[in-house]
Design an enzyme around this catalytic site. Structure first.
Site, short mmCIF file in Angstrom:
data_model
loop_
_atom_site.label_atom_id
_atom_site.label_comp_id
_atom_site.label_asym_id
_atom_site.label_seq_id
_atom_site.Cartn_x
_atom_site.Cartn_y
_atom_site.Cartn_z
N ASN A 1 -3.26 6.17 -1.30
CA ASN A 1 -3.01 6.38 0.13
C ASN A 1 -2.36 7.72 0.44
O ASN A 1 -2.42 8.18 1.58
CB ASN A 1 -2.19 5.21 0.70
CG ASN A 1 -3.09 4.00 0.89
OD1 ASN A 1 -4.24 4.14 1.30
ND2 ASN A 1 -2.59 2.82 0.57
N HIS B 1 -1.82 -2.79 -6.81
CA HIS B 1 -2.45 -2.44 -5.53
C HIS B 1 -3.97 -2.62 -5.62
O HIS B 1 -4.66 -1.80 -6.24
CB HIS B 1 -2.06 -0.99 -5.18
CG HIS B 1 -2.56 -0.53 -3.85
ND1 HIS B 1 -2.79 0.79 -3.56
CD2 HIS B 1 -2.85 -1.22 -2.73
CE1 HIS B 1 -3.21 0.88 -2.32
NE2 HIS B 1 -3.26 -0.31 -1.79
N SER C 1 0.83 -1.22 0.00
CA SER C 1 0.00 0.00 0.00
C SER C 1 0.85 1.25 0.00
O SER C 1 0.33 2.33 -0.22
CB SER C 1 -0.89 0.08 1.24
OG SER C 1 -0.99 -1.08 1.93
N GLU D 1 -4.52 -0.13 -8.64
CA GLU D 1 -3.48 0.86 -8.96
C GLU D 1 -2.26 0.09 -9.45
O GLU D 1 -1.82 -0.85 -8.80
CB GLU D 1 -3.10 1.60 -7.67
CG GLU D 1 -3.23 3.08 -7.72
CD GLU D 1 -2.89 3.74 -6.37
OE1 GLU D 1 -2.71 3.06 -5.33
OE2 GLU D 1 -2.80 4.96 -6.37
N1 3HC Z 1 -15.50 -9.34 1.15
C1 3HC Z 1 -16.24 -9.54 0.05
N2 3HC Z 1 -17.41 -8.91 -0.19
C2 3HC Z 1 -17.85 -8.05 0.74
C3 3HC Z 1 -17.14 -7.78 1.93
C4 3HC Z 1 -15.92 -8.48 2.12
N3 3HC Z 1 -15.15 -8.28 3.19
N4 3HC Z 1 -17.83 -6.88 2.65
C5 3HC Z 1 -18.94 -6.58 1.94
N5 3HC Z 1 -18.95 -7.28 0.80
C6 3HC Z 1 -19.95 -7.26 -0.27
C7 3HC Z 1 -21.31 -7.70 0.22
O1 3HC Z 1 -21.41 -9.10 0.23
C8 3HC Z 1 -22.23 -7.06 -0.77
O2 3HC Z 1 -22.18 -7.81 -1.98
P1 3HC Z 1 -23.47 -7.89 -2.95
O3 3HC Z 1 -23.54 -6.59 -3.67
O4 3HC Z 1 -23.15 -9.04 -3.83
O5 3HC Z 1 -24.65 -8.11 -2.07
C9 3HC Z 1 -21.54 -5.73 -1.07
O6 3HC Z 1 -20.17 -5.90 -0.67
C10 3HC Z 1 -22.17 -4.61 -0.26
O7 3HC Z 1 -22.12 -5.01 1.09
P2 3HC Z 1 -23.22 -4.61 2.18
O8 3HC Z 1 -24.54 -4.40 1.50
O9 3HC Z 1 -23.16 -5.60 3.29
O10 3HC Z 1 -22.66 -3.28 2.83
P3 3HC Z 1 -22.36 -1.89 2.20
O11 3HC Z 1 -23.33 -1.52 1.13
O12 3HC Z 1 -22.19 -1.02 3.38
O13 3HC Z 1 -20.95 -2.10 1.49
C11 3HC Z 1 -18.61 -1.89 1.55
C12 3HC Z 1 -19.83 -2.56 2.18
C13 3HC Z 1 -18.48 -2.35 0.08
C14 3HC Z 1 -17.40 -2.40 2.32
C15 3HC Z 1 -18.80 -0.34 1.59
O14 3HC Z 1 -19.05 0.05 2.92
C16 3HC Z 1 -17.59 0.41 1.09
O15 3HC Z 1 -17.41 0.59 -0.10
N6 3HC Z 1 -16.75 0.89 2.03
C17 3HC Z 1 -15.52 1.60 1.70
C18 3HC Z 1 -14.47 0.60 1.33
C19 3HC Z 1 -13.20 1.25 0.98
O16 3HC Z 1 -13.02 2.46 0.95
N7 3HC Z 1 -12.21 0.39 0.67
C20 3HC Z 1 -10.88 0.85 0.36
C21 3HC Z 1 -10.04 0.79 1.59
S1 3HC Z 1 -8.42 1.42 1.29
C22 3HC Z 1 -7.58 0.10 0.70
O17 3HC Z 1 -8.03 -1.00 0.59
C23 3HC Z 1 -6.16 0.39 0.30
C24 3HC Z 1 -5.17 -0.08 1.31
O18 3HC Z 1 -3.90 0.14 0.77
C25 3HC Z 1 -5.27 0.60 2.65
#
Ligand code: 3HC
Length: 310
Positions: free
Chosen positions: A215, A165, A131, A177
């Site tokens: 990030n 990424h 990351s 990325e």
């Molecule tokens: N693994 C796989 N699928 C997942 C999951 C997981 N851990 N968590 C949620 N999902 C899926 C659900 O099963 C659902 O799938 P569906 O559309 O087939 O039903 C879909 O995601 C939506 O889930 P929910 O309805 O339960 O919940 P939300 O609508 O609140 O979505 C979320 C959950 C997708 C995690 C949403 O809250 C989100 O987009 N959050 C922000 C995530 C984000 O910013 N990620 C980037 C982080 S930074 C990073 O990764 C970089 C690193 O370098 C730090």
């Protein structure tokens, strides 16, 4: 002109959430015939396979995946315990691309890249899911043990390495990325892009700078939310609700920090601060203290919020 990735087998090192998400999209979306996962910890490997199964079950249950496609994806998986074992697989199964998704620690990643370079052929593409760590530094470790300075292995080893990424949760997030190291061969970059696209992702390219694009922008935002909390600007709930409802973010920044892992957030801020010496990247004191306390966010059951045991 678009390039075909041509990978018949893909390896993933590290069977945590990120590694399993990458394995999932490689098997389901890119339909790679063999996906080989590596983890030295048998219990982590077991958890990883169970997580993969839960993703299959959810997608079949929602009608997003046919049962026979799920069975086929399961049959594509192989789990091994070491990189040495990975190198000993027969030609069909031995990966042409390996994505390292291990802990975000420089010494660990250097060791893995050196081991991959030692046990796999020189034409194996090596990607890191780091990351924020310097991809050029990780690529420089992709030289087989014992290779002489100036030899083909020493020169060509790092040229097949780059950053890929992915974002958490990998099956849901549409972005990858792409970070070429200073040493990366453009053909390797093109093949890695084609693989990420085959996994159903939109690809952006970033220079190899601390935090890349994602990030460099996200972590100071999360850090500022923590500083606002420790300064008493607002409660954690109000900070999160403000960003969630006021800016239409799917999660508030403190919830997102818990979701990513507070140790990961701290590690990235420390890299940004150390490598730029710019005070705008200084990690919030509270973030450091929470990590000291072992409050890592969702994965440890406690961060800014509390979570039921998984
Ligand atoms: N693994 C796989 N699928 C997942 C999951 C997981 N851990 N968590 C949620 N999902 C899926 C659900 O099963 C659902 O799938 P569906 O559309 O087939 O039903 C879909 O995601 C939506 O889930 P929910 O309805 O339960 O919940 P939300 O609508 O609140 O979505 C979320 C959950 C997708 C995690 C949403 O809250 C989100 O987009 N959050 C922000 C995530 C984000 O910013 N990620 C980037 C982080 S930074 C990073 O990764 C970089 C690193 O370098 C730090």
């Amino acid at each position: 002109m678009s390039v075909s990735h041509g990978f018949k087998s893909v390896g993933v090192v590290g069977m945590g959430q990120m590694g399993m998400g990458i394995s999932y999209v490689a098997a389901i979306k890119a339909k790679i015939p063999h996906v080989v996962m590596v983890d030295a910890s048998a219990s982590q490997a077991q958890k990883g396979v169970a997580f993969f199964e839960s993703l299959l079950k959810k997608d079949v249950g929602k009608g997003k995946l046919e049962q026979n496609a799920a069975d086929l994806a399961r049959s594509r998986l192989t789990v091994v315990q070491s990189i040495e074992e990975l190198g000993k697989l027969d030609d069909a199964k031995r990966p042409g691309l390996i994505v390292e998704a291990a802990t975000e620690s420089l010494p660990i990643k250097l060791k893995i890249f050196n081991s991959l370079a030692t046990h796999l052929p020189l034409d194996t593409v090596l990607a890191t899911n780091t990351s924020s760590i310097s991809v050029s530094k990780i690529a420089a470790a992709a030289v087989p043990q014992g290779a002489e300075k100036g030899s083909t292995e020493a020169w060509k080893g790092p040229s097949r390495a780059l950053g890929l990424h992915f974002f958490n949760p990998v099956p849901v997030m549409s972005l990858v990325e792409l970070i070429p190291a200073l040493q990366t061969d453009p053909d390797v970059t093109a093949r890695a892009r084609s693989f990420a696209e085959a996994c159903g992702k939109v690809v952006t390219t970033s220079a190899d700078v601390p935090g890349f694009v994602s990030n460099r922008l996200l972590m100071p935002f999360i850090n500022e939310a923590i500083i606002a909390l420790e300064s008493g600007v607002a409660s954690k709930e109000d900070i999160d609700t403000t960003l969630k409802l006021g800016m239409n973010h799917p999660m508030g920044p403190l919830t997102l920090a818990d979701f990513i892992g507070l140790d990961t957030c701290l590690g990235i801020m420390e890299t940004l601060y150390r490598e730029t010496a710019d005070s705008k990247y200084r990690p919030a004191v509270l973030l450091g203290r929470m990590v000291d306390a072992g409050w890592m966010g969702k994965k440890s059951g406690k961060g800014f919020y509390e979570y039921a045991a998984r």
